[in-house]
Design an enzyme around this catalytic site. Structure first.
Site, PDB file in Angstrom:
ATOM      1  N   ALA A  82     -31.585 -10.847 -13.025  1.00 31.44           N
ATOM      2  CA  ALA A  82     -31.162 -10.260 -11.757  1.00 31.44           C
ATOM      3  C   ALA A  82     -30.043 -11.090 -11.143  1.00 31.44           C
ATOM      4  O   ALA A  82     -30.090 -12.320 -11.155  1.00 31.44           O
ATOM      5  CB  ALA A  82     -32.329 -10.186 -10.782  1.00 31.44           C
ATOM      6  N   GLU A 115     -35.915  -4.571 -22.792  1.00 29.06           N
ATOM      7  CA  GLU A 115     -36.008  -3.202 -22.320  1.00 29.06           C
ATOM      8  C   GLU A 115     -35.149  -3.100 -21.070  1.00 29.06           C
ATOM      9  O   GLU A 115     -35.127  -4.023 -20.257  1.00 29.06           O
ATOM     10  CB  GLU A 115     -37.451  -2.819 -21.966  1.00 29.06           C
ATOM     11  CG  GLU A 115     -38.404  -2.746 -23.135  1.00 29.06           C
ATOM     12  CD  GLU A 115     -39.080  -4.068 -23.462  1.00 29.06           C
ATOM     13  OE1 GLU A 115     -39.724  -4.154 -24.514  1.00 29.06           O
ATOM     14  OE2 GLU A 115     -38.947  -5.031 -22.675  1.00 29.06           O
ATOM     15  N   ASN A 120     -29.564   2.723 -16.568  1.00 25.69           N
ATOM     16  CA  ASN A 120     -28.841   1.543 -16.084  1.00 25.69           C
ATOM     17  C   ASN A 120     -27.691   1.234 -17.046  1.00 25.69           C
ATOM     18  O   ASN A 120     -27.759   0.329 -17.868  1.00 25.69           O
ATOM     19  CB  ASN A 120     -29.780   0.351 -15.930  1.00 25.69           C
ATOM     20  CG  ASN A 120     -29.118  -0.812 -15.234  1.00 25.69           C
ATOM     21  OD1 ASN A 120     -27.894  -0.885 -15.119  1.00 25.69           O
ATOM     22  ND2 ASN A 120     -29.929  -1.749 -14.770  1.00 25.69           N
ATOM     23  N   TYR A 127     -25.101  -5.753 -22.149  1.00 29.19           N
ATOM     24  CA  TYR A 127     -25.822  -6.124 -23.360  1.00 29.19           C
ATOM     25  C   TYR A 127     -25.041  -5.747 -24.623  1.00 29.19           C
ATOM     26  O   TYR A 127     -25.062  -6.485 -25.603  1.00 29.19           O
ATOM     27  CB  TYR A 127     -27.219  -5.493 -23.360  1.00 29.19           C
ATOM     28  CG  TYR A 127     -28.060  -5.919 -22.169  1.00 29.19           C
ATOM     29  CD1 TYR A 127     -28.095  -7.244 -21.740  1.00 29.19           C
ATOM     30  CD2 TYR A 127     -28.812  -5.002 -21.454  1.00 29.19           C
ATOM     31  CE1 TYR A 127     -28.851  -7.641 -20.645  1.00 29.19           C
ATOM     32  CE2 TYR A 127     -29.580  -5.385 -20.362  1.00 29.19           C
ATOM     33  CZ  TYR A 127     -29.590  -6.702 -19.970  1.00 29.19           C
ATOM     34  OH  TYR A 127     -30.339  -7.091 -18.887  1.00 29.19           O
TER      35      TYR A 127
END
Length: 169
Positions: A82, A115, A120, A127
């Site tokens: 985050a 995951e 998103n 990623y």
């Protein structure tokens, strides 16, 4: 970094937990409770818990991001990542993730997985920059919305590439 700002990546400390919890609450509809981060720091020997601090010249550093990665045999499982909403789009997530995955590679991890919410796309793009690929869907994975999760894997942790990404490349 803009205007002489610098990013400091370091291991999470117990004193960081209030700020880490606040960032998680700002970032997710189902944030981790403070006790979960406390457990990872104090009881899970397989957890790598790191934070990122944003430092402006002449000011105290501000904690702006946190990550928890679990080492499971030769795999790194990105459990949570985050970044404070006010500090996104500055490359912080990339550098933090790369630094921790590099530490995982040095500790014997050969691959990584995670995951991520199926919708998103910003996170999925991050990623993919590392080489993660969607290899499956976990139906109804997120309990708050019953949203699917994309299961993403990185087949090989390349220390050279991770070091480059950790430097902002």
């Amino acid at each position: 970094m803009p205007g002489g700002s610098r990013l400091v990546l370091r291991e999470m400390a117990l004193a960081d937990l209030d700020q880490v919890e606040a960032i998680d609450q700002l970032s997710f509809s189902t944030p981790w409770p403070k006790q979960a981060f406390h457990y990872e720091l104090t009881h899970n020997r397989n957890a790598l818990c790191w934070v990122a601090e944003w430092a402006e010249p002449g000011q105290q550093p501000i904690l702006v991001a946190a990550i928890v990665v679990w080492m499971i045999l030769d795999e790194a499982h990105v459990s949570t990542l985050a970044v404070h909403p006010g500090y996104r789009q500055r490359g912080i997530a990339q550098r933090l993730l790369a630094k921790v995955l590099l530490a995982c590679a040095q500790a014997g991890a050969a691959q990584a997985y995670l995951e991520v919410r199926a919708n998103n796309h910003a996170a999925q793009n991050l990623y993919r920059k590392f080489g993660f690929n969607v290899v499956g869907i976990r139906k109804g994975y997120y309990q708050d919305t019953s949203e699917d999760a994309a299961l993403m894997t990185l087949a090989s942790l390349d220390p050279g590439k991770l070091a480059e990404l950790a430097e902002g490349g």
